[in-house]
Design a protein around this motif. Structure first.
Motif: not given
Length: 348
Positions: A310-317, A328-338
């Protein structure tokens, strides 16, 4: 009189009106039934555009005026799903042809004379299937039916015997390509291979071959292996049927069966052919916002599988080269899960 030129079949004798009274004393020659034009293979023809069906019908009717070998029938509401085309191909025509070359000439004439691009499905092969009594159908007699449409193919596990049509294939090719031609005929399950020289440069190759192998890509492969110098001719074999160990292969896109892509092949090569089809679909299908899973299923089991990422946008940027960092790494995990949940909603 003749109201439609297509009524004048080869062998039709025309008599002048003034000579009708002499007809009883005239010796009228007749053409044997064996020499009359008969369709040897059938295929479904569909317009490239969904709204071009009427234009296609008119073009094919005009072609049939001077091509008596065409046997044209519209697929009505009672037609099979493969003839109707379903949601993939739309309405179509069931057309009978004299052979593989006739199919190519038909497509070329549509393109040159009417500027129409048509989708011609692979020719239909009639398989003779005998159903035997089993646990699923106890106290039922043995019966036989002929199946052309793969949506009517028996379910996996059914106790059946399959017979496929056979043809006598004759190939003429230059002597230097003899090895290539023999290898091709063996790969296509040719039986009783024989060869003999016609002259100093040309050889004749003969074999009994399954009709299903001939009507797919055999002609193209023959041209490739003989540098375009090989020619093919077929006639019905005697006996015309032979028992075979065949399997239907279904192609699935994200677990949904795509019926027009289904095909029948020998069980020994089902896995290798399925891999080839899946690989080809992986190359030609467009990439989506979600993962596309391509699978081939034979005998109730998945025998080949490919994925289109799939096309994937880097939501961490968040902007430019600045990324979500620190803490905390949980913030990154939250964005990826969303993002993952959003793609699931889109796919549904």
């Amino acid at each position: 009189g003749l109201k439609d030129p297509r009524q004048a079949q080869p062998g039709t004798v025309l008599i002048l009106n003034k000579d009708v009274s002499k007809q009883s004393s005239m010796i009228i020659p007749t053409l044997p039934d064996s020499l009359q034009a008969k369709s040897v293979l059938y295929a479904s023809v569909h317009p490239m555009d969904s709204d071009g069906f009427e234009e296609l019908c008119q073009a094919v009717d005009k072609l049939a005026l001077n091509d008596t070998g065409l046997d044209v029938a519209k697929t009505g509401g009672g037609a099979s799903s493969s003839e109707r085309g379903g949601p993939f191909l739309g309405p179509g025509l069931r057309v009978g042809f004299q052979g593989l070359l006739h199919v190519e000439v038909f497509r070329q004439r549509l393109r040159d004379e009417f500027h129409l691009e048509a989708i011609v499905t692979p020719p239909k092969v009639p398989y003779t299937i005998t159903y035997h009594p089993s646990k699923n159908r106890p106290n039922k007699e043995e019966y036989t039916e002929v199946i052309e449409d793969l949506d009517k193919w028996p379910a996996p596990g059914a106790k059946i015997t399959i017979q496929e049509p056979m043809v006598e294939a004759r190939i003429m090719a230059p002597q230097e390509y003899a090895g290539n031609v023999m290898d091709l005929m063996k790969r296509k399950r040719g039986l009783g291979l024989a060869s003999r020289p016609i002259d100093d440069e040309t050889w004749l190759f003969t074999a009994r071959m399954p009709w299903g192998e001939v009507v797919t890509d055999f002609h193209d492969e023959l041209k490739n292996t003989t540098a375009g110098m090989g020619s093919l001719d077929t006639t019905e074999a005697d006996p015309p049927l032979q028992e075979a160990n065949l399997a239907k292969v279904d192609i699935l896109l994200n677990t949904e069966v795509v019926e027009p892509l289904a095909f029948v092949c020998h069980k020994d090569v089902a896995q290798s052919q399925s891999r080839g089809v899946c690989k080809k679909l992986q190359e030609v299908l467009p990439r989506q916002q979600f993962v596309t899973v391509i699978q081939a299923k034979a005998g109730g089991k998945i025998v080949a599988s490919e994925r289109i990422r799939a096309y994937r946008k880097d939501v961490l940027t968040t902007g430019g080269s600045k990324s979500v960092g620190g803490g905390d790494v949980s913030r990154k995990k939250k964005l990826l899960e969303k993002q993952k949940k959003g793609k699931k909603r889109q796919q549904a």
